[in-house]
Design a protein around this motif. Structure first.
Motif, PDB file in Angstrom:
ATOM      1  N   ASP A 297       5.241  96.287  53.146  1.00  0.00           N
ATOM      2  CA  ASP A 297       5.052  96.016  51.727  1.00  0.00           C
ATOM      3  C   ASP A 297       5.634  94.639  51.444  1.00  0.00           C
ATOM      4  O   ASP A 297       6.850  94.472  51.359  1.00  0.00           O
ATOM      5  CB  ASP A 297       5.765  97.104  50.911  1.00  0.00           C
ATOM      6  CG  ASP A 297       5.696  96.865  49.404  1.00  0.00           C
ATOM      7  OD1 ASP A 297       5.320  95.762  48.971  1.00  0.00           O
ATOM      8  OD2 ASP A 297       6.043  97.800  48.655  1.00  0.00           O
TER       9      ASP A 297
ATOM     10  N   ARG B 273      -1.453  95.419  45.647  1.00  0.00           N
ATOM     11  CA  ARG B 273      -0.087  95.328  46.173  1.00  0.00           C
ATOM     12  C   ARG B 273      -0.134  94.601  47.516  1.00  0.00           C
ATOM     13  O   ARG B 273      -0.786  95.056  48.471  1.00  0.00           O
ATOM     14  CB  ARG B 273       0.467  96.737  46.364  1.00  0.00           C
ATOM     15  CG  ARG B 273       1.879  96.791  46.930  1.00  0.00           C
ATOM     16  CD  ARG B 273       2.895  96.647  45.837  1.00  0.00           C
ATOM     17  NE  ARG B 273       4.237  97.009  46.291  1.00  0.00           N
ATOM     18  CZ  ARG B 273       5.262  97.097  45.463  1.00  0.00           C
ATOM     19  NH1 ARG B 273       5.105  96.880  44.172  1.00  0.00           N
ATOM     20  NH2 ARG B 273       6.460  97.403  45.919  1.00  0.00           N
TER      21      ARG B 273
ATOM     22  N   ILE C  29      -1.767  97.464  49.927  1.00  0.00           N
ATOM     23  CA  ILE C  29      -1.073  98.738  50.074  1.00  0.00           C
ATOM     24  C   ILE C  29      -1.519  99.719  48.996  1.00  0.00           C
ATOM     25  O   ILE C  29      -1.581  99.365  47.809  1.00  0.00           O
ATOM     26  CB  ILE C  29       0.451  98.528  49.969  1.00  0.00           C
ATOM     27  CG1 ILE C  29       0.945  97.662  51.134  1.00  0.00           C
ATOM     28  CG2 ILE C  29       1.191  99.851  49.946  1.00  0.00           C
ATOM     29  CD1 ILE C  29       0.763  98.264  52.486  1.00  0.00           C
TER      30      ILE C  29
ATOM     31  N   TYR D 180       2.816 104.255  45.311  1.00  0.00           N
ATOM     32  CA  TYR D 180       1.787 103.223  45.266  1.00  0.00           C
ATOM     33  C   TYR D 180       0.556 103.687  44.504  1.00  0.00           C
ATOM     34  O   TYR D 180      -0.536 103.134  44.673  1.00  0.00           O
ATOM     35  CB  TYR D 180       1.406 102.815  46.692  1.00  0.00           C
ATOM     36  CG  TYR D 180       2.518 102.150  47.464  1.00  0.00           C
ATOM     37  CD1 TYR D 180       3.114 100.984  46.979  1.00  0.00           C
ATOM     38  CD2 TYR D 180       2.981 102.675  48.666  1.00  0.00           C
ATOM     39  CE1 TYR D 180       4.138 100.362  47.683  1.00  0.00           C
ATOM     40  CE2 TYR D 180       4.001 102.057  49.378  1.00  0.00           C
ATOM     41  CZ  TYR D 180       4.581 100.899  48.882  1.00  0.00           C
ATOM     42  OH  TYR D 180       5.600 100.281  49.569  1.00  0.00           O
TER      43      TYR D 180
END
Length: 398
Positions: free
Chosen positions: A385, A243, A257, A35
């Motif tokens: 996610d 995200r 995220i 990420y």
């Protein structure tokens, strides 16, 4: 996508692009995606931050139409319910929204209202979802979801106590109270987890109920945490730095995220929800359940912040005092494991009280697996996610 047999690669659907998993040694079967590019995030402290043992459902400060409200944050449902008195007049509802309802088949409570695209400000995070704006709640024993008018026929309206079969004080509670106290039956197959229930509050501030879970029946369009527009005035739409997803810990929730807020987690890839055609409509993570050292039964996992009790279904029926063990995502390589005792509802809160993840009572789930209730969060933090479809846990250090 083919390096060596000793390395794993995968491609994720990023928030607004594509991001590859790092090459991870096979020795780590539960890697968290890379990420690194994503930096837009916001931490929202729970309004009831003094609740350190998950006694009550977590709440967040929100505002709708400029009106401050306290919203219960429920991972066991998808969708937000707001009373029409908070800035929604009849003209707006009938001209801008679509008539709708939510019906509880086991308790016969009907939430009458309208589905409206609604912006909500959650601590500086502006998000939007298809919300049920509730105009009325009524006990409607003969209601059918096939009714085209989404309303209870006048002749079928009954006293509140009829919905529970008795007229005791507990029985006369509406559907807007029972789930927060753990008295609403779990009925996943009938969509009972759609959020329409206000939490217990001592404040005079208005209340709403916000379901931010996944695989709960409603699509992502109903989920505020899946449709964020901006964070502190900075747009996340078409952003390569944002995200979609969240991290839940004991003091609050991270929206967005990042590498930093998922540090220490292990994760499993989710499949799309069965029968869904939407690209971000993820199904529940897998788990295995064992009753009294018996056979492991494979099912699905839910850590439901909305209830203090649990629902379990394994290979055999559980009864008072049985040891129940849960491993996520499987028995051989689990990154999450909890154990607790089976407690009948009549003995709620009297068994296993020295165990921080012990539910107040344990019912029988309608499908294989477990709904742990919110006590699970005494042992683990959780992340989801929403863009890539990953679910992860991080064991607490204390």
């Amino acid at each position: 996508m083919h390096k060596t047999a000793a390395l794993i690669t995968a491609t994720l659907l990023a928030g607004r692009g594509a991001e590859a998993l790092p090459m991870t040694p096979l020795a780590n079967p539960n890697p968290v995606p890379a990420y690194c590019p994503f930096t837009q995030t916001k931490f929202l402290p729970f309004y009831n931050s003094g609740n350190k043992e998950w006694t009550d459902a977590p709440t967040l400060s929100i505002s709708v139409n400029g009106i401050p409200l306290i919203a219960t944050m429920d991972t066991g449902s998808t969708g937000i319910v707001i009373d029409s008195k908070y800035g929604f007049n009849t003209t707006y509802l009938t001209s801008k929204c679509t008539i709708g309802h939510v019906f509880y088949t086991s308790s016969h409570w009907l939430q009458e209202g309208y589905w409206c695209d609604t912006d909500v400000n959650v601590g500086g995070v502006v998000t939007s979802a298809l919300a049920l704006i509730r105009t009325n709640e009524v006990c409607c024993p003969a209601f059918s979801d096939s009714n085209e008018n989404h309303r209870c026929p006048t002749a079928d309206r009954e006293k509140a106590c009829v919905c529970k079969g008795t007229c005791t004080s507990a029985a006369s509670q509406s559907a807007l109270t029972r789930r927060a106290t753990g008295d609403e039956d779990e009925d996943e197959e009938d969509g009972e987890d759609i959020a329409t229930i206000e939490a217990r509050q001592t404040t005079t501030v208005g209340k709403a109920y916000m379901g931010i879970g996944f695989a709960r029946g409603n699509p992502p369009t109903h989920n505020l945490f899946m449709n964020i527009k901006s964070i502190d005035g900075v747009s996340v739409v078409d952003s390569s730095k944002f995200r979609t997803g969240y991290v839940i810990n004991s003091t609050g929730v991270w929206l967005g995220i990042t590498k930093a807020n998922t540090a220490g987690f292990k994760a499993v890839k989710l499949n799309l929800r069965e029968g869904s055609t939407e690209s971000r409509d993820w199904g529940e993570p897998p788990c295995d359940v064992q009753i009294n050292n018996g056979t492991w039964a494979t099912g699905t996992f839910l850590a439901d912040t909305g209830i203090p009790n649990a629902y379990v279904k394994g290979d055999v029926s559980h009864k008072e005092g049985n040891e129940i063990t849960i491993r996520i995502p499987n028995p051989s390589t689990p990154f999450g494991e909890v154990g607790f005792l089976s407690v009948p509802k009549a003995k709620s809160g009297t068994i296993g009280t020295n165990n921080p993840v012990q539910p107040t009572w344990v019912g029988t789930r309608s499908i294989l697996g477990v709904n742990t209730g919110r006590k699970f969060y005494n042992g683990y933090d959780l992340y989801f996610d929403g863009d890539g479809g990953y679910f992860g846990l991080r064991k607490k250090s204390n």
